[in-house]
Motif scaffolding. Structure first.
Motif, PDB file in Angstrom:
ATOM      1  N   GLY A 192      -1.689   6.272  16.605  1.00 16.82           N
ATOM      2  CA  GLY A 192      -1.065   5.335  15.676  1.00 16.82           C
ATOM      3  C   GLY A 192      -1.361   3.880  15.983  1.00 16.82           C
ATOM      4  N   GLU A 193      -2.176   3.628  17.009  1.00 13.80           N
ATOM      5  CA  GLU A 193      -2.472   2.239  17.390  1.00 13.80           C
ATOM      6  C   GLU A 193      -3.212   1.502  16.274  1.00 13.80           C
ATOM      7  N   GLN A 195      -3.103   2.107  12.986  1.00 12.45           N
ATOM      8  CA  GLN A 195      -2.181   1.866  11.888  1.00 12.45           C
ATOM      9  C   GLN A 195      -1.215   0.726  12.203  1.00 12.45           C
ATOM     10  N   ARG A 196      -0.713   0.696  13.439  1.00 12.46           N
ATOM     11  CA  ARG A 196       0.213  -0.377  13.814  1.00 12.46           C
ATOM     12  C   ARG A 196      -0.478  -1.732  13.804  1.00 12.46           C
ATOM     13  N   SER A 197      -1.705  -1.771  14.307  1.00 14.57           N
ATOM     14  CA  SER A 197      -2.438  -3.029  14.348  1.00 14.57           C
ATOM     15  C   SER A 197      -2.741  -3.547  12.947  1.00 14.57           C
ATOM     16  N   LYS A 199      -1.010  -2.651  10.266  1.00 11.79           N
ATOM     17  CA  LYS A 199       0.248  -2.676   9.495  1.00 11.79           C
ATOM     18  C   LYS A 199       0.123  -1.918   8.177  1.00 11.79           C
TER      19      LYS A 199
END
Length: 247
Positions: A192-193, A195-197, A199
């Motif tokens: 998920g890194e 997707q989080r980066s 947003k």
């Protein structure tokens, strides 16, 4: 059977020793952003040709290509040596279905590339269709070194023009770079890194285009399918659109 346009090289920009962009002036021709043509040079041993995606958008006055030099390649070392005024043939018509017309609607569009696979996305970013269809666009470019991150000035221009719509995420695996991620794409997605980066969600409401290294495409596609996304086919629309040839 392919027809050929005679072109004249107008620029050959070397990003580094093994990556360059070549611009060619030809008679005007039509194509759809994301398509490719073949470049050809006549040698004493015969004609050498290979497919390359168009980097320029439709309506541009010159055709442009991003090329990685293959040491034992038949064509790329010859292209790298071309200078302004040299001749180069370009095939007609343009080909390929790696185009936005083949992509269903979605909440967001992920343009995921490795190496020179960013080429067709640059062509798409220069069209109105892309910005009109998708509220959020994520451009992911994974490379080994910072010098491989070609066209950052172009991308920055689009970021300024569409600040709330475009997110650019470089991934550099062999050097440290501020703002870049540094792991393989499947790992970044699985944890998920990515997707989080960016947003942005990456789910069944997303559309994903994959272009570049065949292993990257296979591994990323398999992971996305395990997450519930499915390959996009004309007879069975889905989420994952893949470029089928390797350049």
């Amino acid at each position: 059977m392919a027809q050929w346009l005679s072109g004249t090289v107008t620029a050959n920009h070397h990003w580094h020793a093994n990556l360059f962009s070549i611009k060619v002036q030809t008679p005007p021709f039509n194509f759809i952003a994301g398509q490719f043509v073949r470049l050809a040079i006549d040698t004493p041993d015969g004609r050498v040709q290979r497919a390359y995606s168009l980097v320029n958008s439709p309506g541009s006055s010159e055709a442009e290509f991003l090329v990685s030099t293959v040491a034992d390649g038949l064509l790329s070392p010859l292209l790298q040596q071309l200078k302004m005024g040299d001749k180069l043939d370009v095939s007609q018509p343009a080909s390929g279905f790696f185009i936005l017309d083949e992509v269903p609607d979605g909440d967001n569009l992920w343009l995921i590339s490795s190496g020179t696979g960013i080429g067709p996305y640059l062509s798409m970013l220069g069209t109105h269709t892309l910005w009109q269809r998708f509220k959020h666009i994520v451009l992911v470019h994974t490379v080994r070194t910072i010098a491989d991150l070609a066209y950052r000035d172009y991308i920055q221009h689009w970021q300024h023009q569409y600040p709330n719509q475009l997110h650019y995420q470089p991934v550099v695996t062999r050097e440290a770079m501020a703002g870049a991620l540094d792991k393989r794409l499947p790992q970044l997605i699985q944890t998920g890194e990515l997707q989080r980066s960016c947003k942005q969600a990456l789910n069944e409401r997303s559309q994903v285009m994959l272009c570049g290294n065949p292993q990257m495409i296979t591994d990323t596609k398999d992971l996305l399918q395990s997450m519930g996304l499915k390959k996009n086919l004309r007879r069975d629309p889905g989420n994952i659109t893949v470029e089928q040839y390797w350049k």
